[in-house]
Design an enzyme around this catalytic site. Structure first.
Site, short mmCIF file in Angstrom:
data_model
loop_
_atom_site.label_atom_id
_atom_site.label_comp_id
_atom_site.label_asym_id
_atom_site.label_seq_id
_atom_site.Cartn_x
_atom_site.Cartn_y
_atom_site.Cartn_z
N TYR A 39 0.87 -1.19 0.00
CA TYR A 39 0.00 0.00 0.00
C TYR A 39 0.90 1.23 0.00
O TYR A 39 1.55 1.55 1.01
CB TYR A 39 -0.90 0.04 1.24
CG TYR A 39 -2.03 -0.98 1.29
CD1 TYR A 39 -2.38 -1.74 0.18
CD2 TYR A 39 -2.79 -1.15 2.45
CE1 TYR A 39 -3.44 -2.66 0.24
CE2 TYR A 39 -3.85 -2.05 2.51
CZ TYR A 39 -4.16 -2.81 1.40
OH TYR A 39 -5.20 -3.70 1.47
N GLY B 219 -17.89 2.66 -2.65
CA GLY B 219 -18.65 3.91 -2.50
C GLY B 219 -20.07 3.84 -3.05
O GLY B 219 -20.89 4.72 -2.79
N1 LIG Z 1 -7.71 -8.03 0.79
C1 LIG Z 1 -7.98 -7.25 -0.22
O1 LIG Z 1 -7.91 -7.63 -1.38
C2 LIG Z 1 -8.43 -5.83 0.04
C3 LIG Z 1 -8.87 -5.05 -1.02
C4 LIG Z 1 -9.30 -3.75 -0.74
C5 LIG Z 1 -9.26 -3.26 0.55
N2 LIG Z 1 -8.79 -4.03 1.56
C6 LIG Z 1 -8.74 -3.52 2.96
O2 LIG Z 1 -10.06 -3.24 3.38
C7 LIG Z 1 -10.20 -1.87 3.78
C8 LIG Z 1 -11.59 -1.38 3.39
O3 LIG Z 1 -11.82 -1.56 2.00
P1 LIG Z 1 -12.27 -0.44 0.97
O4 LIG Z 1 -11.50 0.78 1.15
O5 LIG Z 1 -12.21 -1.06 -0.36
O6 LIG Z 1 -13.81 -0.21 1.28
P2 LIG Z 1 -14.69 0.74 2.20
O7 LIG Z 1 -14.40 0.50 3.62
O8 LIG Z 1 -16.05 0.49 1.71
O9 LIG Z 1 -14.23 2.24 1.89
C9 LIG Z 1 -14.50 2.89 0.68
C10 LIG Z 1 -14.60 4.39 0.90
O10 LIG Z 1 -15.68 4.66 1.78
C11 LIG Z 1 -15.39 5.89 2.44
N3 LIG Z 1 -16.15 5.96 3.69
C12 LIG Z 1 -15.89 5.42 4.89
N4 LIG Z 1 -16.81 5.77 5.78
C13 LIG Z 1 -17.69 6.55 5.13
C14 LIG Z 1 -18.87 7.22 5.51
N5 LIG Z 1 -19.33 7.13 6.76
N6 LIG Z 1 -19.54 7.94 4.57
C15 LIG Z 1 -19.09 8.03 3.31
N7 LIG Z 1 -17.96 7.41 2.87
C16 LIG Z 1 -17.28 6.68 3.79
C17 LIG Z 1 -13.90 5.90 2.66
O11 LIG Z 1 -13.48 7.25 2.50
P3 LIG Z 1 -12.21 7.95 3.20
O12 LIG Z 1 -11.01 7.13 2.85
O13 LIG Z 1 -12.22 9.29 2.57
O14 LIG Z 1 -12.45 8.05 4.68
C18 LIG Z 1 -13.37 5.02 1.53
O15 LIG Z 1 -12.75 5.78 0.55
C19 LIG Z 1 -9.03 -1.14 3.10
O16 LIG Z 1 -8.60 -0.01 3.80
C20 LIG Z 1 -7.96 -2.21 3.10
O17 LIG Z 1 -7.27 -2.19 4.35
C21 LIG Z 1 -8.41 -5.32 1.34
#
Ligand SMILES: NC(=O)c1ccc[n+]([C@@H]2O[C@H](COP(=O)([O-])OP(=O)(O)OC[C@H]3O[C@@H](n4cnc5c(N)ncnc54)[C@H](OP(=O)(O)O)[C@@H]3O)[C@@H](O)[C@H]2O)c1
Length: 345
Positions: A83, A234
């Site tokens: 990352y 999102g």
């Molecule tokens: N194993 C894998 O293949 C894999 C793949 C992807 C991700 N991950 C891990 O999983 C974590 C979460 O995954 P993700 O980022 O894909 O999904 P997510 O948690 O659904 O986040 C997506 C977006 O939602 C926003 N968000 C969070 N809270 C919110 C709210 N209350 N209202 C509006 N928007 C909000 C965040 O914005 P902000 O950033 O602006 O706060 C982020 O950009 C990552 O950080 C990573 O550590 C793992």
């Protein structure tokens, strides 16, 4: 009348809930069978660093977010050595300095990036032994709590990949083995080589394919589930509008293209309506739905700013009536959201 009640509730009740949320201690769960105690809500740190061409968020705010999450009882921090080419681990390292025991650190390895482009996987034992040492230095710690290959492929026998992590556990550099985005058969195979503590997997109202085999397999084997992408890139935040901005990375995925996007956003209206009636945000309901799928399932949510924390922590207290659950499960049945993302299964 109904509208003014809703407005009153939103003005008074929601800020109150959010205030209480900042004072609430998050429930702890055992990750997997007899596994370590972790918070039921995890903090995903990925989006604090530039990954896949995403923006680099404000570093001080990111660190403050991690620290406030720890203060609120969120101890599960998720990162990956790729990352931001190590930037994310350095950030987490700075945030946990002096308070190592407050945090449970989960690290993925194996992805090889050149800039924003993923070139492939390197799962050779020699590479893993190199990766871990860099991770430990960047994080400023002696042991990683959960260490996991970000994906598996056939380039290296799985026995060698998992055997190497097992050796790291014996050496004390790693506490627990995790896996990420694998199939049910692979999960069984890995677990037969070394007990798996947690499966990290994309799961949301929009992505439910894993319910048919992977989730039951994890449950049967007593493996904790760390569920990411609760907002489906999102889509489920209710903030997305068609057409998307020209520079949105979402254009790569068929889910966010043309008619698919229009139809998918129509589905999200149902979530928005329920959120409005209950006095929450669509994101809160999206997280709450994942949370409600089982005591062994942890919503892992990206948050890059402190302002996200109260809202998302409050989501952990939301309960659905059987009717509400039925409505969500009917409108967001497996396959109801059209098109693909990178979560190809
Ligand atoms: N194993 C894998 O293949 C894999 C793949 C992807 C991700 N991950 C891990 O999983 C974590 C979460 O995954 P993700 O980022 O894909 O999904 P997510 O948690 O659904 O986040 C997506 C977006 O939602 C926003 N968000 C969070 N809270 C919110 C709210 N209350 N209202 C509006 N928007 C909000 C965040 O914005 P902000 O950033 O602006 O706060 C982020 O950009 C990552 O950080 C990573 O550590 C793992």
């Amino acid at each position: 009348m109904k509208e003014s009640c809703y407005r009153m509730r939103k003005l008074i009740f929601v800020p109150l809930i959010n205030k209480i949320a900042t004072m609430t201690t998050i429930k702890k769960i055992a990750l997997g069978k007899n596994g370590p105690l972790v918070s039921k809500l995890g903090l995903g740190c990925m989006r604090m660093s530039p990954v896949w061409g995403g923006p680099k968020n404000d570093e001080n705010e990111s660190i403050a977010t991690i620290q406030q999450a720890l203060d609120s009882g969120i101890n599960f921090l998720n990162t990956g050595d790729f990352y931001g080419s190590g930037h994310n681990e350095l950030l987490v390292g700075k945030a946990i300095k002096g308070r190592r025991d407050d945090a449970f650190i989960s690290v993925k390895f194996g992805a090889i990036f050149y800039g924003n482009q993923m070139l492939g996987l390197d799962l050779r034992p020699i590479a893993i032994k190199n990766f871990i040492n860099y991770s430990l230095v960047r994080l400023g710690i002696d042991t990683i709590d959960l260490y996991q290959p970000c994906r598996l492929d056939n380039s290296v026998p799985v026995e060698d990949v998992i055997g190497t992590v097992a050796d790291l556990i014996k050496e004390g550099k790693v506490r627990h083995l995790g896996v990420s985005e694998i199939t049910a058969d692979q999960l069984r195979k890995v677990n037969s080589i070394h007990p798996v503590t947690a499966l990290e997997i994309g799961y949301s109202l929009a992505d439910r394919q894993i319910e048919s085999d992977l989730l039951p397999t994890a449950k049967e084997l007593g493996i904790g589930v760390v569920a990411f992408a609760n907002t489906a890139e999102g889509l489920l935040t209710g903030e997305m509008k068609a057409p998307l901005p020209a520079n949105a990375y979402h254009h790569h995925f068929s889910r966010f293209q043309g008619d698919n996007l229009v139809k998918n956003l129509e589905k999200v209206e149902i979530l928005k309506q329920m959120a409005k009636e209950k006095g929450y945000t669509p994101t809160q309901l999206a997280i709450a739905w994942v949370n409600a799928q089982g005591d062994h399932i942890m919503p892992l949510v990206s948050m890059s700013r402190r302002s996200r924390l109260p809202e998302n922590i409050a989501a952990m207290e939301i309960a659905f009536t059987p009717d509400e659950m039925n409505t969500l499960n009917t409108h967001f049945s497996a396959g109801a959201i059209l098109g693909e993302t990178y979560l190809q299964r």
